[in-house]
Design a protein around this motif. Structure first.
Motif, PDB file in Angstrom:
ATOM      1  N   ASP A 108      12.313  -2.975 -44.803  1.00  0.00           N
ATOM      2  CA  ASP A 108      11.396  -3.323 -45.888  1.00  0.00           C
ATOM      3  C   ASP A 108      11.380  -2.271 -46.991  1.00  0.00           C
ATOM      4  O   ASP A 108      10.545  -2.339 -47.895  1.00  0.00           O
ATOM      5  N   TRP A 109      12.282  -1.301 -46.926  1.00  0.00           N
ATOM      6  CA  TRP A 109      12.350  -0.295 -47.983  1.00  0.00           C
ATOM      7  C   TRP A 109      12.899  -0.935 -49.261  1.00  0.00           C
ATOM      8  O   TRP A 109      13.303  -2.100 -49.274  1.00  0.00           O
ATOM      9  N   THR A 110      12.926  -0.169 -50.327  1.00  0.00           N
ATOM     10  CA  THR A 110      13.388  -0.711 -51.608  1.00  0.00           C
ATOM     11  C   THR A 110      14.857  -1.115 -51.505  1.00  0.00           C
ATOM     12  O   THR A 110      15.613  -0.547 -50.704  1.00  0.00           O
ATOM     13  N   PRO A 111      15.294  -2.090 -52.318  1.00  0.00           N
ATOM     14  CA  PRO A 111      16.702  -2.505 -52.275  1.00  0.00           C
ATOM     15  C   PRO A 111      17.688  -1.344 -52.454  1.00  0.00           C
ATOM     16  O   PRO A 111      18.669  -1.280 -51.704  1.00  0.00           O
ATOM     17  N   PRO A 112      17.468  -0.414 -53.417  1.00  0.00           N
ATOM     18  CA  PRO A 112      18.424   0.697 -53.537  1.00  0.00           C
ATOM     19  C   PRO A 112      18.508   1.547 -52.276  1.00  0.00           C
ATOM     20  O   PRO A 112      19.597   2.006 -51.909  1.00  0.00           O
ATOM     21  N   GLU A 113      17.373   1.763 -51.606  1.00  0.00           N
ATOM     22  CA  GLU A 113      17.377   2.558 -50.375  1.00  0.00           C
ATOM     23  C   GLU A 113      18.122   1.821 -49.260  1.00  0.00           C
ATOM     24  O   GLU A 113      18.948   2.407 -48.563  1.00  0.00           O
ATOM     25  N   ARG A 114      17.844   0.538 -49.099  1.00  0.00           N
ATOM     26  CA  ARG A 114      18.504  -0.239 -48.047  1.00  0.00           C
ATOM     27  C   ARG A 114      20.006  -0.337 -48.296  1.00  0.00           C
ATOM     28  O   ARG A 114      20.816  -0.205 -47.375  1.00  0.00           O
ATOM     29  N   GLN A 115      20.383  -0.565 -49.538  1.00  0.00           N
ATOM     30  CA  GLN A 115      21.799  -0.693 -49.868  1.00  0.00           C
ATOM     31  C   GLN A 115      22.538   0.622 -49.654  1.00  0.00           C
ATOM     32  O   GLN A 115      23.665   0.630 -49.118  1.00  0.00           O
ATOM     33  N   ALA A 116      21.908   1.721 -50.024  1.00  0.00           N
ATOM     34  CA  ALA A 116      22.546   3.026 -49.834  1.00  0.00           C
ATOM     35  C   ALA A 116      22.729   3.330 -48.354  1.00  0.00           C
ATOM     36  O   ALA A 116      23.772   3.862 -47.940  1.00  0.00           O
ATOM     37  N   LEU A 117      21.741   2.962 -47.544  1.00  0.00           N
ATOM     38  CA  LEU A 117      21.836   3.196 -46.107  1.00  0.00           C
ATOM     39  C   LEU A 117      22.939   2.340 -45.493  1.00  0.00           C
ATOM     40  O   LEU A 117      23.739   2.828 -44.681  1.00  0.00           O
TER      41      LEU A 117
END
Length: 227
Positions: A108-117
């Motif tokens: 549920d984190w922000t899209p940029p955080e999820r995508q980077a992970l």
């Protein structure tokens, strides 16, 4: 051409950048004072890049109820934790980091955080399949990324499509481990068994190109599949 190991370093730097606003801002950190000193709690409350690797490693596997706000602490420390994990400096067997990431609400984190992970997971997986022996067993890496993302399919597809000697040796090791455990068909991955993997693994193994699996191993997989 950028090597898989170089792609992993690039992805880790991108992860740092995606989390920079969180990692740099101080937060209030309260926790178990039997396990952590006031000085350690104060350090954790400051900029994440100033926390020692040993303390980051402790946070990475500590149970959530040791912290007043586990989710906030884990989220801002994630780039440091993941860098240690992918560098072989944090025990990955059993998927404890993935379970902690789920507990911290990573999906549920922000899209940029999820995508980077997820980009780090992809690069780490490809790097693993191109090195043998590597810093981690392929099965441990697969467990972490599959539990964190909630899916085996994309990672198994990458493995099937990676026809390197290293990938095949990892596959041979993985099969030895999976077949040594009773109940491959019901195998679950994750520190708390979050992901049922057995049925998909068995189907995937049977779908691999002829000759990818040794005759004795294939016999055992078929026996499990059709018993």
């Amino acid at each position: 051409m950028t090597t898989p190991s170089r792609q992993l370093l690039i992805a880790l730097d991108a992860l740092d950048a995606a989390f920079a606003p969180l990692s740099a801002a101080p937060i209030a950190v309260g926790g178990c004072t039997h396990c952590y000193t006031d000085a350690e709690l104060e350090t954790l409350a400051g900029a994440a890049h100033r926390v020692t690797d040993d303390l980051v490693g402790s946070v990475a596997i500590e149970v959530p109820d040791h912290w007043d706000d586990f989710a906030a602490l884990y989220r801002r420390t994630t780039p440091r934790i993941v860098r240690l994990l992918t560098g072989g400096r944090l025990h990955s067997s059993g998927g404890p980091v993935a379970s902690r990431l789920l507990a911290a609400g990573c999906r549920d984190w922000t899209p940029p955080e999820r995508q980077a992970l997820e980009q780090v997971w992809d690069a780490w997986w490809r790097s693993t399949l191109h090195e043998y022996p590597g810093t981690d067993r392929a099965t441990d890496v697969l467990e972490t990324i599959a539990v964190c993302t909630g899916s085996l399919s994309p990672w198994l597809a990458v493995w099937a499509g990676t026809r390197t000697g290293a990938a095949d040796r990892h596959l041979d090791d993985a099969l030895d481990g999976w077949l040594a455990v009773q109940g491959l068909a019901d195998l679950r991955l994750g520190f708390r068994g979050e992901l049922l993997a057995g049925p998909e693994l068995v189907t995937w193994l049977l779908s691999l190109d002829e000759g990818r699996i040794g005759a004795a191993q294939l016999f055992e997989v078929e026996r499990i599949a059709y018993s």
